[in-house]
Motif scaffolding. Structure first.
Motif, short mmCIF file in Angstrom:
data_model
loop_
_atom_site.label_atom_id
_atom_site.label_comp_id
_atom_site.label_asym_id
_atom_site.label_seq_id
_atom_site.Cartn_x
_atom_site.Cartn_y
_atom_site.Cartn_z
N SER A 96 0.84 -1.21 0.00
CA SER A 96 0.00 0.00 0.00
C SER A 96 0.87 1.25 0.00
O SER A 96 0.57 2.23 -0.69
CB SER A 96 -0.92 0.01 1.21
OG SER A 96 -1.82 -1.06 1.15
N ASN A 97 1.94 1.22 0.78
CA ASN A 97 2.87 2.34 0.81
C ASN A 97 3.49 2.57 -0.57
O ASN A 97 3.58 3.70 -1.04
CB ASN A 97 3.95 2.10 1.87
CG ASN A 97 4.84 3.30 2.05
OD1 ASN A 97 4.38 4.43 2.09
ND2 ASN A 97 6.13 3.05 2.15
N ASN A 98 3.89 1.47 -1.24
CA ASN A 98 4.47 1.59 -2.59
C ASN A 98 3.47 2.16 -3.58
O ASN A 98 3.81 3.00 -4.41
CB ASN A 98 4.96 0.22 -3.09
CG ASN A 98 6.21 -0.24 -2.37
OD1 ASN A 98 6.84 0.52 -1.65
ND2 ASN A 98 6.55 -1.50 -2.56
N VAL A 99 2.22 1.70 -3.50
CA VAL A 99 1.19 2.21 -4.42
C VAL A 99 0.98 3.71 -4.19
O VAL A 99 0.88 4.49 -5.15
CB VAL A 99 -0.13 1.44 -4.24
CG1 VAL A 99 -1.28 2.12 -4.97
CG2 VAL A 99 0.02 0.00 -4.72
N ASN A 100 0.95 4.14 -2.93
CA ASN A 100 0.79 5.57 -2.63
C ASN A 100 1.96 6.39 -3.19
O ASN A 100 1.76 7.48 -3.75
CB ASN A 100 0.66 5.81 -1.13
CG ASN A 100 -0.70 5.41 -0.62
OD1 ASN A 100 -1.68 5.37 -1.36
ND2 ASN A 100 -0.78 5.12 0.67
N GLN A 101 3.17 5.88 -3.03
CA GLN A 101 4.34 6.61 -3.55
C GLN A 101 4.29 6.69 -5.08
O GLN A 101 4.59 7.74 -5.66
CB GLN A 101 5.62 5.92 -3.09
CG GLN A 101 5.89 6.08 -1.61
CD GLN A 101 7.07 5.26 -1.15
OE1 GLN A 101 7.65 4.48 -1.91
NE2 GLN A 101 7.45 5.44 0.11
N LEU A 102 3.89 5.60 -5.73
CA LEU A 102 3.80 5.61 -7.19
C LEU A 102 2.69 6.56 -7.66
O LEU A 102 2.85 7.24 -8.68
CB LEU A 102 3.55 4.19 -7.72
CG LEU A 102 4.71 3.21 -7.53
CD1 LEU A 102 4.29 1.79 -7.89
CD2 LEU A 102 5.91 3.65 -8.36
N ALA A 103 1.61 6.61 -6.93
CA ALA A 103 0.52 7.54 -7.28
C ALA A 103 0.98 8.98 -7.14
O ALA A 103 0.65 9.83 -7.99
CB ALA A 103 -0.69 7.28 -6.40
N VAL B 160 3.42 7.41 -15.71
CA VAL B 160 3.30 6.22 -14.86
C VAL B 160 4.71 5.69 -14.60
O VAL B 160 5.45 5.41 -15.54
CB VAL B 160 2.44 5.14 -15.55
CG1 VAL B 160 2.39 3.88 -14.71
CG2 VAL B 160 1.03 5.68 -15.80
N PRO B 161 5.10 5.53 -13.32
CA PRO B 161 6.44 5.03 -12.98
C PRO B 161 6.66 3.59 -13.48
O PRO B 161 5.72 2.79 -13.53
CB PRO B 161 6.47 5.07 -11.46
CG PRO B 161 5.38 6.01 -11.07
CD PRO B 161 4.34 5.91 -12.15
N ALA B 162 7.88 3.27 -13.80
CA ALA B 162 8.24 1.94 -14.29
C ALA B 162 8.01 0.86 -13.24
O ALA B 162 7.76 -0.30 -13.58
CB ALA B 162 9.71 1.93 -14.73
N GLN B 163 8.07 1.21 -11.96
CA GLN B 163 7.90 0.23 -10.88
C GLN B 163 6.45 -0.22 -10.71
O GLN B 163 6.17 -1.12 -9.93
CB GLN B 163 8.38 0.80 -9.53
CG GLN B 163 9.82 1.17 -9.49
CD GLN B 163 10.05 2.61 -9.95
OE1 GLN B 163 9.16 3.26 -10.49
NE2 GLN B 163 11.26 3.10 -9.75
N LEU B 164 5.53 0.39 -11.42
CA LEU B 164 4.11 0.07 -11.25
C LEU B 164 3.83 -1.40 -11.52
O LEU B 164 3.10 -2.05 -10.77
CB LEU B 164 3.24 0.96 -12.14
CG LEU B 164 1.73 0.73 -12.01
CD1 LEU B 164 1.27 1.00 -10.58
CD2 LEU B 164 0.98 1.60 -12.99
N LEU B 165 4.41 -1.96 -12.58
CA LEU B 165 4.16 -3.35 -12.93
C LEU B 165 4.62 -4.30 -11.81
O LEU B 165 3.88 -5.21 -11.43
CB LEU B 165 4.85 -3.71 -14.25
CG LEU B 165 4.57 -5.11 -14.79
CD1 LEU B 165 3.07 -5.30 -15.03
CD2 LEU B 165 5.34 -5.34 -16.08
N ALA B 166 5.81 -4.07 -11.26
CA ALA B 166 6.31 -4.92 -10.17
C ALA B 166 5.41 -4.79 -8.94
O ALA B 166 5.14 -5.79 -8.25
CB ALA B 166 7.74 -4.54 -9.81
N THR B 167 4.92 -3.59 -8.67
CA THR B 167 4.04 -3.38 -7.53
C THR B 167 2.71 -4.11 -7.72
O THR B 167 2.19 -4.72 -6.79
CB THR B 167 3.81 -1.88 -7.29
OG1 THR B 167 5.08 -1.26 -7.06
CG2 THR B 167 2.92 -1.63 -6.11
#
Length: 138
Positions: A90-97, A106-113
């Motif tokens: 959830s923390n990662n999703v918030n940071q990516l948002a 859209v950040p590249a890390q979104l797929l891994a998340t």
């Protein structure tokens, strides 16, 4: 077929937790006869729970249902682990948002998340299935 445990390991080399002392000791012993197939199934469940066969039988009988206390403890531990994973994801999703909102990309890390979300969801579904099915279906 008589089986005794001479050591305080669970068969896989891991140390088992010892029982707490009971005032006056545990003076009663029950002999339970079972087929080879029954013993193998019960021994496998005991190994997974990290307890001896007699301890599993006592816990299952005293639990009042089909699930031994040690198995419930293992499920609680799994739910707590999933909770920690879900908080991290959830923390990662918030940071990516936040990055996506600030940059418009859209950040590249979104797929891994998103893959991590799928793994956490799968673990949660597996643990829920062990309890007897999805909560909404009970």
């Amino acid at each position: 077929m008589e089986h005794k445990q001479a050591s305080a390991t669970d068969g896989g080399g891991r140390q088992r937790a010892r029982q707490r002392r009971h005032p006056g000791g545990r003076r009663h012993q029950a002999l339970v006869k079972m087929s080879d197939e029954e013993y193998l199934q019960i021994a496998a469940r005991a190994a997974v729970a990290g307890v001896s066969v007699p301890r599993l039988l006592v816990e299952a009988a005293l639990a009042g249902d089909q699930q031994a206390a040690s198995e419930r403890r293992a499920l609680v531990a799994e739910f707590l682990a999933v909770r920690r994973l879900l908080a991290a994801v959830s923390n990662n999703v918030n940071q990516l948002a936040m990055v996506a909102n600030a940059t418009g990309e859209v950040p590249a890390q979104l797929l891994a998340t998103l893959h991590a979300v799928a793994r956490v969801t799968a673990r949660l579904e597996a643990a829920t299935d062990e309890l007897g099915g999805p909560v909404g279906e009970r």
